[in-house]
Design an enzyme around this catalytic site. Structure first.
Site, PDB file in Angstrom:
ATOM      1  N   SER A  60      -0.719  -0.872  -4.751  1.00 25.73           N
ATOM      2  CA  SER A  60      -1.445   0.330  -5.180  1.00 25.73           C
ATOM      3  C   SER A  60      -1.271   1.432  -4.138  1.00 25.73           C
ATOM      4  O   SER A  60      -0.706   1.214  -3.059  1.00 25.73           O
ATOM      5  CB  SER A  60      -2.936   0.026  -5.364  1.00 25.73           C
ATOM      6  OG  SER A  60      -3.606   0.023  -4.119  1.00 25.73           O
TER       7      SER A  60
ATOM      8  N   GLU B  87       0.838  -1.191   0.000  1.00 23.32           N
ATOM      9  CA  GLU B  87       0.000   0.000   0.000  1.00 23.32           C
ATOM     10  C   GLU B  87       0.878   1.247   0.000  1.00 23.32           C
ATOM     11  O   GLU B  87       1.712   1.429   0.896  1.00 23.32           O
ATOM     12  CB  GLU B  87      -0.905   0.045   1.235  1.00 23.32           C
ATOM     13  CG  GLU B  87      -2.077  -0.903   1.206  1.00 23.32           C
ATOM     14  CD  GLU B  87      -3.034  -0.679   2.362  1.00 23.32           C
ATOM     15  OE1 GLU B  87      -4.120  -1.269   2.340  1.00 23.32           O
ATOM     16  OE2 GLU B  87      -2.704   0.091   3.298  1.00 23.32           O
ATOM     17  N   CYS B  88       0.699   2.101  -0.978  1.00 25.22           N
ATOM     18  CA  CYS B  88       1.313   3.428  -1.050  1.00 25.22           C
ATOM     19  C   CYS B  88       2.837   3.346  -0.931  1.00 25.22           C
ATOM     20  O   CYS B  88       3.524   3.122  -1.921  1.00 25.22           O
ATOM     21  CB  CYS B  88       0.708   4.340   0.019  1.00 25.22           C
ATOM     22  SG  CYS B  88       0.929   6.104  -0.335  1.00 25.22           S
ATOM     23  N   GLY B  89       3.387   3.520   0.258  1.00 26.90           N
ATOM     24  CA  GLY B  89       4.840   3.424   0.396  1.00 26.90           C
ATOM     25  C   GLY B  89       5.378   2.084  -0.044  1.00 26.90           C
ATOM     26  O   GLY B  89       6.460   1.992  -0.622  1.00 26.90           O
TER      27      GLY B  89
END
Length: 470
Positions: free
Chosen positions: A427, A333-335
């Site tokens: 994502s 997720e993200c990072g």
């Protein structure tokens, strides 16, 4: 279930909600009370300050991500064993998903919990005008119980007297009048405050000062009386226990440390309840993955701040790349998405995804309606979720050519985003799993299967090696 509780709301972002909430948590804890902190909204950072101040895990309440019906059950779960709950709001009191309604605002959550609200007002540049502000907030929604005011950043005793005189005709008690204190501050970076864990010793010193300030300049007895005046919060508590058979034996590596610190407590509880052993590792320092892991969770955080250090840990990056090639499930997720790219601002990353990442000056922020595009070990195609984005980075290309993770919808527009394959789901979207417990169970089962396959291969390789050596 009787849970004394109070909501700390602000007139706007920057009014001082986090300082007041953390100071109140610390001051009540110093009295010997067990205090549970909650943060309204999808914020990962403020709960780290609540956790240090309270000695209990910080938790989130978000009526968009989990749905309104789960807000009270999550409080019953998170506040179990606590004497009082302090709930910090988000942005201004009435700010939520849109300008047309209350969904996911602090006011919405306070009403769902039947909780009294203490309104924090930055009074640094006003006198009698404070009465107009408080009157407007108090009367905007008659169904909301604004029970008191906390005046913040007061300059002097005379300033405090003027403010109290202005508010007195409203009949609303001023339960706190806090002085400006330049010595008490928290450093900020592009996504808000720096997570408390990155500077724990200095943060504890600031939290102690905040607690002392609240104890000196707020009426703790009045605050506790308001909290105890909240009605019983009847109904069942949310539970992470799965309704289906768990997956004992699953071993999941959880990226932790300064670069990957964004975790919802309930997500971790769901994985553990699903039978998974959670094995933390720090990609900044650990050169190997934990032994026997069948899957990885690469959470959000600040890999961009530690790009050079992550790049220097070559052995772990190579092991994660091999882990992905072997078909082990990875949720990023993200990072975590940035870490799986080929590089981040020129710093070499894991190279799992055919994409490059870079930081920009443009913020992508907001709630999203998400539909899964590609089935993975984590989610199935055409499933629907609610999530949140919050990042300054960009990934090029923005989604996989062979498989995107999501179709994201917001304010009438749609776009595809993220990378998905049979084993990888990466994502920008953050999900709170309280409303989607099947995700944790599904991922734990995939981790157990992958771990079993890996163990079988290791045993087979060992047999072959023994035969060859003999």
């Amino acid at each position: 279930m009787v849970i004394p509780r109070v909501v700390i709301a602000g007139t706007s972002s920057g009014a001082g909600k986090t300082s007041v909430a953390c100071g109140l948590i610390g001051a009540l804890r110093a009295r010997g009370l067990r205090v549970q902190g909650f943060k309204v909204g999808p914020d990962y950072i403020d709960p780290t300050y609540h956790a240090l101040a309270s000695g209990r895990p910080g938790r989130n309440l978000d009526a968009f991500l989990s749905g309104p019906d789960l807000v009270a059950p999550l409080v019953r779960h998170g506040a179990a064993g606590a004497d009082v709950a302090v709930i910090e709001g988000v942005m201004g009191l009435f700010d939520g998903v849109s300008g047309r309604g209350e969904l996911a605002s602090t006011a919405h959550v306070a009403k769902l919990l039947h909780a009294p609200v203490l309104l924090v007002v930055d009074a640094s540049s006003m006198a009698r005008s404070v009465a107009a502000i408080v009157h407007g907030y108090r009367t905007f929604d008659p169904a909301l119980a604004i029970a008191g005011v906390i005046l913040n950043r007061i300059g002097s005793d005379t300033h405090e007297q003027l403010l109290r005189e202005a508010i007195a005709p409203l009949g609303l008690p001023v339960v706190g009048a806090l002085r400006r204190d330049g010595k008490v501050s928290a450093p900020e970076r592009h996504l808000g405050l720096v997570p408390a864990g990155e500077r724990a010793a200095r943060t504890m010193s600031a939290l102690d000062a905040l607690a002392a300030g609240i104890a000196s300049h707020a009426d703790l007895d009045a605050v506790l009386a308001l909290a105890h005046g909240a009605p019983a919060l009847d109904g069942p508590a949310w539970s992470p226990e799965p309704g289906e058979p768990a997956a004992p034996g699953a071993r999941i590596g959880i990226a932790r440390g300064p670069a990957f610190s964004f975790h919802y407590e309930e997500n971790l509880e769901l994985l553990a309840a699903a039978g998974a052993e959670l094995l933390p590792f720090d990609p900044l320092h650990d050169e190997r993955l934990p032994d026997g892991v069948g899957a990885l969770v690469l959470a959000g955080g600040f890999p961009e701040v530690f790009g050079a250090e992550l790049a220097a840990n070559v052995s772990l990056r190579e092991e994660i790349a091999a882990f992905a090639r072997a078909g082990h499930p990875i949720l990023a997720e993200c990072g975590g998405l940035l870490y799986l790219c080929s590089d981040l601002d020129g710093n070499e990353m894991c190279g799992v995804l055919p994409a490059r990442a870079r930081m920009t000056s443009r913020l992508t922020l907001g709630y999203r309606e998400a539909t899964t595009v590609t089935s993975t070990a984590y989610a199935r195609a055409d499933e629907r979720f609610r999530g949140h984005e919050f990042h300054y980075s960009r990934v090029d290309p923005p989604h996989g050519e062979s498989g995107a993770a999501w179709t994201l919808a917001a304010r009438g527009s749609e776009r595809r985003e993220g990378f998905a394959s049979g084993s990888i789901h990466a994502s920008y979207l953050h999900l709170h799993w309280a409303a989607y417990p099947h995700l944790a169970l599904r991922f734990a089962r995939a981790a157990r299967r992958a771990g079993s396959v890996a163990t079988s291969r290791e045993r087979t390789d060992a047999v072959h090696t023994e035969r060859e050596s003999s």
